[in-house]
Design a protein around this motif. Structure first.
Motif, short mmCIF file in Angstrom:
data_model
loop_
_atom_site.label_atom_id
_atom_site.label_comp_id
_atom_site.label_asym_id
_atom_site.label_seq_id
_atom_site.Cartn_x
_atom_site.Cartn_y
_atom_site.Cartn_z
N GLU A 21 -7.85 6.31 -3.98
CA GLU A 21 -7.69 5.96 -2.34
C GLU A 21 -7.00 7.11 -2.27
O GLU A 21 -7.45 7.48 -0.82
CB GLU A 21 -6.49 4.89 -2.03
CG GLU A 21 -5.91 4.10 -1.00
CD GLU A 21 -4.67 3.49 -0.94
OE1 GLU A 21 -4.28 2.49 0.35
OE2 GLU A 21 -4.09 2.49 -1.97
N VAL A 22 -6.25 7.96 -2.54
CA VAL A 22 -4.87 8.76 -1.95
C VAL A 22 -6.26 9.80 -2.00
O VAL A 22 -7.43 10.90 -1.01
CB VAL A 22 -3.82 9.35 -1.93
CG1 VAL A 22 -3.56 10.68 -2.11
CG2 VAL A 22 -2.89 8.50 -2.03
N LEU A 23 -7.72 9.94 -3.15
CA LEU A 23 -8.12 11.14 -3.42
C LEU A 23 -8.89 10.92 -2.32
O LEU A 23 -10.20 11.68 -1.61
CB LEU A 23 -8.80 11.58 -4.33
CG LEU A 23 -7.89 12.03 -5.52
CD1 LEU A 23 -8.23 11.65 -7.06
CD2 LEU A 23 -7.49 13.15 -5.34
N GLY A 24 -9.56 9.75 -1.98
CA GLY A 24 -10.81 8.97 -1.02
C GLY A 24 -10.23 9.44 0.62
O GLY A 24 -10.88 9.87 1.48
N LEU A 25 -8.87 9.04 0.62
CA LEU A 25 -8.38 9.67 1.59
C LEU A 25 -8.30 11.48 2.26
O LEU A 25 -9.04 12.17 3.20
CB LEU A 25 -6.98 9.43 2.10
CG LEU A 25 -6.54 9.45 2.94
CD1 LEU A 25 -7.15 8.99 4.59
CD2 LEU A 25 -4.91 9.42 3.12
N LEU A 26 -7.96 11.93 1.20
CA LEU A 26 -8.07 13.55 1.49
C LEU A 26 -9.54 13.43 2.00
O LEU A 26 -9.87 14.97 2.70
CB LEU A 26 -7.76 14.32 -0.15
CG LEU A 26 -6.54 14.12 -0.23
CD1 LEU A 26 -5.29 14.91 -1.37
CD2 LEU A 26 -5.95 14.99 1.01
N ALA A 27 -10.41 13.08 0.94
CA ALA A 27 -11.78 13.13 0.79
C ALA A 27 -12.68 13.38 2.51
O ALA A 27 -12.94 13.72 2.91
CB ALA A 27 -12.88 12.17 0.22
N GLU A 37 6.37 -12.93 -2.96
CA GLU A 37 5.16 -11.81 -4.04
C GLU A 37 4.86 -11.45 -3.35
O GLU A 37 4.74 -9.67 -3.73
CB GLU A 37 5.29 -12.56 -4.75
CG GLU A 37 3.82 -12.25 -6.31
CD GLU A 37 4.96 -11.45 -6.64
OE1 GLU A 37 4.18 -10.24 -7.49
OE2 GLU A 37 5.82 -11.42 -7.34
N ARG A 38 4.14 -11.39 -2.55
CA ARG A 38 3.49 -10.86 -1.48
C ARG A 38 3.73 -9.75 -1.05
O ARG A 38 2.97 -8.48 -1.36
CB ARG A 38 2.10 -11.45 -0.44
CG ARG A 38 1.09 -10.57 0.14
CD ARG A 38 0.83 -11.75 1.82
NE ARG A 38 2.24 -11.37 2.41
CZ ARG A 38 2.17 -11.67 3.78
NH1 ARG A 38 1.72 -13.20 3.89
NH2 ARG A 38 3.65 -11.87 4.27
N ASP A 39 5.28 -9.87 -0.53
CA ASP A 39 5.54 -9.22 0.49
C ASP A 39 5.69 -8.00 -0.68
O ASP A 39 5.90 -6.88 -0.43
CB ASP A 39 6.42 -9.02 1.50
CG ASP A 39 6.23 -10.46 1.95
OD1 ASP A 39 5.31 -10.59 3.16
OD2 ASP A 39 6.82 -11.08 2.99
N ARG A 40 6.55 -7.90 -1.86
CA ARG A 40 7.05 -7.50 -2.75
C ARG A 40 5.66 -6.57 -3.41
O ARG A 40 5.70 -5.27 -3.57
CB ARG A 40 7.59 -8.13 -4.22
CG ARG A 40 8.50 -7.19 -5.06
CD ARG A 40 7.91 -7.87 -6.87
NE ARG A 40 7.40 -8.30 -7.03
CZ ARG A 40 6.55 -7.73 -7.80
NH1 ARG A 40 6.15 -6.41 -7.86
NH2 ARG A 40 5.69 -8.56 -8.26
N LEU A 75 2.70 0.51 -1.03
CA LEU A 75 2.91 1.33 0.21
C LEU A 75 3.82 2.58 -0.35
O LEU A 75 4.38 3.69 0.27
CB LEU A 75 4.00 0.25 1.67
CG LEU A 75 4.35 1.62 2.64
CD1 LEU A 75 3.05 2.04 3.51
CD2 LEU A 75 5.22 0.36 2.90
N ALA A 76 4.82 2.00 -0.92
CA ALA A 76 5.52 2.92 -1.92
C ALA A 76 5.02 4.08 -2.36
O ALA A 76 5.31 5.55 -2.74
CB ALA A 76 7.16 2.42 -2.44
N ARG A 77 4.39 3.48 -3.36
CA ARG A 77 3.14 4.59 -4.32
C ARG A 77 2.15 5.26 -3.56
O ARG A 77 2.70 6.79 -3.50
CB ARG A 77 2.48 3.55 -5.08
CG ARG A 77 1.41 4.21 -5.98
CD ARG A 77 0.63 3.75 -6.92
NE ARG A 77 -0.14 2.94 -6.04
CZ ARG A 77 -0.92 2.81 -4.36
NH1 ARG A 77 -1.49 4.36 -4.98
NH2 ARG A 77 -2.06 2.04 -3.74
#
Length: 185
Positions: free
Chosen positions: A78-84, A16-19, A25-27
Motif C-alpha cells: 500500500e505505501v510502496l504503491g503510494l510512493l510510486a 471490531e471493525r473500528d479496532r 491507520l497506525a501501521r
C-alpha cells in the motif's frame, strides 16, 4: 438505528471493525513517518504522503527522497504503491525502466501494482511504446493493465488505438480498450 444501538452483536462487530481500522491507520502512519521526517528535514511540511498534491504545487525537491524510500522497499504494498504514485511526475522519466521491472514483479491486484501502473501511464514517452504494449498484452499483469491504456493512445496515437482494438474481446481490457480504440472525431 435505535434497535442497532441496543443490539450487542452489532455493537461487537462495529467495535471490531473500528479496532481493525485503527490498526491499519497506525501501521500506515508508522510506515509513512520516516518518509515524512525526511521531507520535513528538506523543508517540505506535509502531514501525510496522501496530501502531496502535485497538481497544486510541484515538489521536485521531494523526488529524491521519495525515490530513496521507494527503492528501500521496506514497506507494505500500500505505501510502496503510494510512493510510486507520488513519483509519477513528468520530470522523472529515468524511473521508467525500474518501474517497469517492479511492475512486472508486483503481485497482480496489489496496491503496488496499481501505483506502478499509474506511474508508468504518466511517465510513458514515445520511446516506451513497445514496452507499454508488452505490459498491456501480458495477462499476468492483471487488471491494473487498464491503467496503462490511456498512455498507449497518448503516445501511440493511431498505432496505439489499433493496438487496443486487438483487445476488444479480452475479458479484462475489452470494454475500455474498445472505447479507447475508437478513431478521433
Amino acid at each position: 438505528m435505535a434497535q442497532l444501538a441496543s443490539d450487542p452483536e452489532y455493537q461487537v462487530r462495529i467495535a471490531e471493525r473500528d479496532r481493525r481500522f485503527a490498526q491499519v491507520l497506525a501501521r500506515r502512519t508508522a510506515e509513512e513517518q520516516p518518509v515524512l521526517d525526511d521531507l520535513h528535514a528538506a523543508g517540505l511540511e506535509v502531514e501525510s504522503l496522501w496530501l502531496l498534491d502535485w497538481d497544486r504545487r510541484p515538489y521536485p525537491e521531494a523526488l529524491p527522497i521519495l525515490f530513496d524510500h521507494f527503492r528501500a522497499g521496506e514497506r507494505s504494498d500500500e505505501v510502496l504503491g503510494l510512493l510510486a504514485r507520488r513519483l509519477k511526475q513528468p520530470y522523472s522519466p529515468e524511473l521508467w525502466a525500474e518501474f517497469r521491472d517492479r511492475y512486472k514483479a508486483a503481485p497482480p491486484g496489489s496496491n503496488l501494482s496499481e501505483g506502478l501502473a499509474e506511474a508508468l501511464d504518466k511517465l510513458a514517452k514515445k520511446a516506451h511504446f513497445e514496452d507499454l504494449k508488452e505490459l498491456i498484452a501480458d495477462p499476468d499483469n492483471g487488471v491494473s493493465r487498464l491503467l496503462l491504456l490511456s498512455a498507449a493512445v497518448r503516445i501511440g496515437h493511431d498505432e496505439g488505438r489499433a493496438f487496443l482494438a486487438t483487445f476488444r474481446d479480452d475479458p479484462v481490457l475489452g470494454k475500455e480498450a474498445t472505447l479507447r480504440s475508437r478513431p478521433r472525431k
